[in-house]
Enzyme design. Structure first.
Site: not given
Length: 403
Positions: A174, A225, A228, A240
């Site tokens: 992703e 939703s 990140s 991240r």
């Protein structure tokens, strides 16, 4: 690394020929395979997957689909894609809740020597079953054998898609897809990134194009939703660094719970008419005015929903006010975390993406005001025209690379 290879690929596919050749010469791909030639037109390396080309990002709340429509097709390709192309390009709505964002359509895009346009389509993930039924009805199951996908839904719905549509999902990471999609679209659209000038003033606030020629380093905040937050320091160099479970899904869920609305669009419409100050407890409600010692203006929110324990305030709060307070709570939380990440990583530019920002002027202006105010003008909030589609584009490019 994987992303360094992707960046090299992006540089290759974003370069365009200055003119069409008079005669047809073999086009060499990364694997040195000659291209397909028909009637003097090049059709790209032979090892590419058959048309049509789709990329999907199946999120927890919204699914995004990109469709690459080539300008020229071989006779075999035309026979394969004509029905799907006609259906997708002649409609702006699909079923009850699928939509094509025509204003985001990109022209003259080149992917692995194939020139065409990219269409952008979205639908709520909770209607995946009706979507598969519609896809079957329109003959996609007979035409497609492989679809590239990213997002959590690529795993959740993999067996259902294989069973109902007889399709194999090529799943891609992703975050890799997100970064790759941003790089590709930004290189193909010089006006992709923008910022808000005078975001705190209704009469003066306006969008301004931002020059992203020298992008690195920057902080990337992906608001789906959940959220990140990635520190991007160069091609293939990202990690991240943070995130939060309070994202777009939280806003929609709480808005539905508190106001009985049904859709994201309805929640935003309510919020646009509301006043969060009738719901939130402000600094001045606690101190009687500004808190000068720490530079806190009286109108700053001290406690989200902090007035709702007072019966008079509770009874006076309209559903529009509740929607606005919910939106401000989510936005303020994201902005605070993003600013702290920028400060920790020593970055001045923060790029916000994700479908939470689609048609969400209130959130974008609020993020812009907060980033600028709390950093004393040192940090800038940036936004993108294709806010939620980067993952779908990125995974399509990954499929091109692996074919």
């Amino acid at each position: 690394t994987k992303l360094i290879l992707l960046d090299s690929l992006l540089q290759e596919i974003c370069s365009r020929a200055a003119a069409e050749p008079e005669s047809c010469h073999p086009v060499m791909s990364s694997g040195s395979v000659p291209g397909i030639c028909q009637n003097g037109v090049q059709f790209g390396p032979e090892e590419l997957p058959p048309m049509p080309w789709f990329g999907m990002d199946i999120g927890g709340t919204l699914s995004k689909l990109v469709y690459f429509e080539p300008v020229n097709t071989t006779e075999e390709e035309e026979d394969r894609v004509k029905n799907i192309r006609k259906y997708l390009t002649n409609n702006l709505a699909y079923g009850d809740s699928g939509h094509r964002d025509q204003q985001k359509q990109m022209e003259d895009v080149v992917i692995r020597n194939r020139k065409g346009r990219i269409h952008f389509i979205r639908f709520p993930t909770n209607v995946m079953t009706p979507f598969m039924e519609l896809a079957k009805e329109k003959g996609m199951a007979e035409t497609l054998s492989t679809v590239c996908a990213t997002g959590g839904g690529a795993y959740k719905f993999e067996n259902d898609i294989r069973k109902e549509l007889n399709m194999t999902l090529h799943k891609f990471d992703e975050l890799d897809s997100l970064i790759g999609g941003i790089q590709f679209i930004e290189k193909n659209n010089s006006k992709e990134l923008y910022f808000w000038e005078n975001p705190g003033e209704d009469s003066l606030a306006c969008k301004k194009t931002y020059d992203f020629t020298n992008p690195y380093p920057f902080m990337l905040v992906n608001i789906g939703s959940g959220v990140s937050i990635l520190s991007v320091k160069g091609p293939g160099k990202y990690q991240r660094v943070s995130g939060t479970s309070l994202g777009g899904g939280t806003f929609l869920g709480l808005s539905c719970l508190l106001t009985k609305c049904k859709t994201f669009e309805e929640a935003l419409e309510l919020a646009a008419k509301g006043d969060n100050k009738k719901v939130d407890k402000l600094v001045k409600d606690i101190y009687g005015g500004d808190y000068n010692r720490f530079g806190l203006a009286g109108d700053i929110v001290a406690s989200s929903f902090g007035q709702m324990n007072i019966e008079e305030k509770f009874m006076g709060a309209a559903k529009e006010d509740l929607a606005r307070a919910t939106l401000m709570m989510i936005t303020n939380n994201i902005g605070s975390i993003a600013r702290l990440c920028c400060k920790s990583e020593g970055m001045e530019r923060c790029v916000f993406v994700g479908n939470f920002l689609r048609i969400n002027t209130i959130a974008m202006r609020s993020l812009s005001t907060a980033m600028e105010y709390w950093s004393n003008g040192a940090m800038k909030a940036l936004f993108c025209e294709h806010e939620g589609y980067f993952g779908a584009v990125g995974c399509l490019l990954e499929l091109m690379k692996t074919s």
